[in-house]
Design an enzyme around this catalytic site. Structure first.
Site, mmCIF file in Angstrom:
data_model
loop_
_atom_site.group_PDB
_atom_site.id
_atom_site.type_symbol
_atom_site.label_atom_id
_atom_site.label_comp_id
_atom_site.label_asym_id
_atom_site.label_seq_id
_atom_site.Cartn_x
_atom_site.Cartn_y
_atom_site.Cartn_z
ATOM 1 N N ASN A 48 7.119 -18.094 11.649
ATOM 2 C CA ASN A 48 6.936 -16.690 11.275
ATOM 3 C C ASN A 48 6.338 -15.858 12.414
ATOM 4 O OD1 ASN A 48 7.857 -17.095 8.624
ATOM 5 N ND2 ASN A 48 5.835 -17.743 7.942
ATOM 6 N N HIS A 134 5.886 -13.859 -4.209
ATOM 7 C CA HIS A 134 5.231 -15.066 -3.687
ATOM 8 C C HIS A 134 4.415 -15.772 -4.762
ATOM 9 C CE1 HIS A 134 2.423 -17.429 -1.135
ATOM 10 N NE2 HIS A 134 3.454 -17.463 -0.298
ATOM 11 N N GLU A 175 6.950 -7.572 -3.141
ATOM 12 C CA GLU A 175 6.838 -7.797 -1.710
ATOM 13 C C GLU A 175 7.618 -6.723 -0.988
ATOM 14 O OE1 GLU A 175 7.290 -11.807 -0.247
ATOM 15 O OE2 GLU A 175 7.094 -12.615 -2.270
ATOM 16 N N SER A 179 10.201 -13.451 1.465
ATOM 17 C CA SER A 179 10.065 -14.460 2.502
ATOM 18 C C SER A 179 11.155 -15.513 2.517
ATOM 19 C CB SER A 179 8.702 -15.160 2.374
ATOM 20 O OG SER A 179 8.587 -15.786 1.108
ATOM 21 N N ASP A 202 2.907 -6.414 -1.198
ATOM 22 C CA ASP A 202 2.546 -7.469 -0.253
ATOM 23 C C ASP A 202 3.547 -7.392 0.896
ATOM 24 O OD1 ASP A 202 2.115 -9.763 1.194
ATOM 25 O OD2 ASP A 202 2.636 -11.156 -0.419
ATOM 26 N N HIS A 205 5.652 -10.091 5.466
ATOM 27 C CA HIS A 205 6.753 -10.324 6.401
ATOM 28 C C HIS A 205 7.374 -9.028 6.925
ATOM 29 C CE1 HIS A 205 6.877 -14.693 5.683
ATOM 30 N NE2 HIS A 205 6.481 -14.361 4.474
ATOM 31 N N LYS A 234 1.781 -13.852 10.523
ATOM 32 C CA LYS A 234 3.208 -13.752 10.817
ATOM 33 C C LYS A 234 3.393 -12.979 12.128
ATOM 34 C CE LYS A 234 3.375 -15.100 6.402
ATOM 35 N NZ LYS A 234 2.168 -15.404 5.586
#
Length: 383
Positions: A48, A134, A175, A179, A202, A205, A234
């Site tokens: 990541n 997640h 998110e 991910s 969130d 990423h 990340k």
């Protein structure tokens, strides 16, 4: 004790029988472009470290300077003596970068997500979550006193219907970048229908990779949620996380977030290095430009292969389906100098096992050529 031992052994054996057991793989020299172990090398397509900052000389030097200034550890929780000028400098940097009044620091994204939901939610509340959120978010909602309602992945209409049927204090959580699938949430559409519900994103990423100066998914979408969780493991290349919010919510979390109150603060040297990493994220536009170019090249090189899935991010899932076949493919690639992970249930849905391919600014087109060649070879020999 015997009953627990039997349960543990049966669970482990079931995982093995289903092809779902996981193994630690020790690497030498840190998480770089080339992974080394036992005098062997692999091209790393599993990291990541999107912008290549984990081993960047300036970031490493900043951590070393932080160690000289602040020592190795914080020595206490933030509310005792653990909050240093390095932590405050990092919080100020985050607020200036992302446009929030407060940044509450945590030692991991997992703890930040759980702290947010555990602190906010009470009995009678309803939390709406994307089905592909997640595990830290889903688990926190399940363990909280609130009612969890999951909406279909990136389905704003489904979320809207569910919101309309609830007359209670509500929180919508998604998110920014997912991910395992590498797709982006429809943040602007969600913000438009949230109504009286609070909105939390969130952006583990997305931060550093998307948006102007790496401001993330929300900045790219022109959205400012009530709570933004950003992680540092990340694109920023280190570790830790922060919850971004307004001043009142920040004071509330400082009092009520048990993961913050009762955990030793992150090492101040780490916070010092993170401030340097953010500086580079903001100013090294070439890293994002190169990542975009590599993403385009990957799509051109892999789009003809069954299992290819197009994404707008550096996360490129290659869908295989069967867990055993995914493991076999990862093993084949490892034998040909490519390091990848086979992602299986329960991390992804059953029959959706995949290779999780990630690109970084450290890759070159030749590495993608190597990957495409050997994935195609495996498809031919395994047909």
């Amino acid at each position: 004790m015997q009953a627990f031992n039997q349960r543990i052994e049966q669970t482990l054996q079931t995982r093995i029988n289903q092809g779902l057991d996981r193994q630690l793989r020790c690497v030498e020299g840190g998480n770089q472009l080339m992974i080394c172990r036992d005098n062997q090398q692999w091209v790393n397509f599993a990291s990541n470290n999107y912008l290549g900052l984990a081993n960047d000389d300036k970031v490493v030097l900043a951590w070393q300077q932080g160690l000289r200034l602040f020592g190795a550890g914080s020595g206490a929780s933030p509310l005792v003596t653990g909050h240093s000028t390095a932590h405050q400098m990092l919080e100020d940097k985050l607020c200036d970068w992302l446009g929030f009044e407060r940044a509450i620091l945590f030692n991991s994204g997992f703890s930040a997500n759980q702290a947010l939901l555990f602190s906010l939610l009470e009995k009678g509340d309803v939390v709406f979550q994307d089905k592909l959120n997640h595990a830290s978010l889903i688990e926190a909602a399940m363990l909280s006193p609130a009612t969890l309602k999951r909406f279909a992945h990136n389905d704003v209409e489904d979320l809207s219907r569910k919101l309309a049927n609830v007359d209670a204090s509500s929180l919508v959580v998604t998110e920014g970048v997912f991910s395992m699938d590498g797709d982006v949430a429809p943040l602007k559409d969600i913000a438009q229908i949230q109504g009286n519900a609070l909105f939390a994103v969130d952006d583990a990423h997305g931060i550093g990779v998307l948006g102007e100066k790496g401001g993330g998914s929300c900045q790219a979408a022109g959205v400012k949620p009530n709570f933004l969780v950003v992680t540092f493991g990340k694109a920023l290349g280190i570790s830790g996380a922060a919850i971004m919010c307004d001043a009142t919510a920040g004071d509330y979390l400082t009092q009520m977030a048990r993961h913050f109150v009762y955990s030793t603060a992150m090492p101040p040297a780490q916070a010092y290095a993170l401030t340097q990493a953010i500086n580079q994220v903001q100013h090294d536009d070439w890293r994002r430009t190169k990542l975009d170019e590599l993403s385009d090249y990957y799509e051109q090189s892999m789009c003809h292969l069954p299992g290819f899935r197009s994404t707008p991010t550096a996360i490129k899932p290659f869908i295989i389906g069967d867990s055993a076949r995914a493991l076999d493919c990862a093993k084949f690639l490892s034998q040909h100098g490519i390091w990848l992970s086979a992602i299986r249930a329960p991390t992804v849905a059953r029959h959706q096992a995949r290779l999780r391919i990630t690109l970084t600014a450290l890759h070159e087109q030749s590495h993608i050529d190597q990957l495409a060649e050997h994935v195609e070879q495996w498809l031919e020999v395994s047909a």
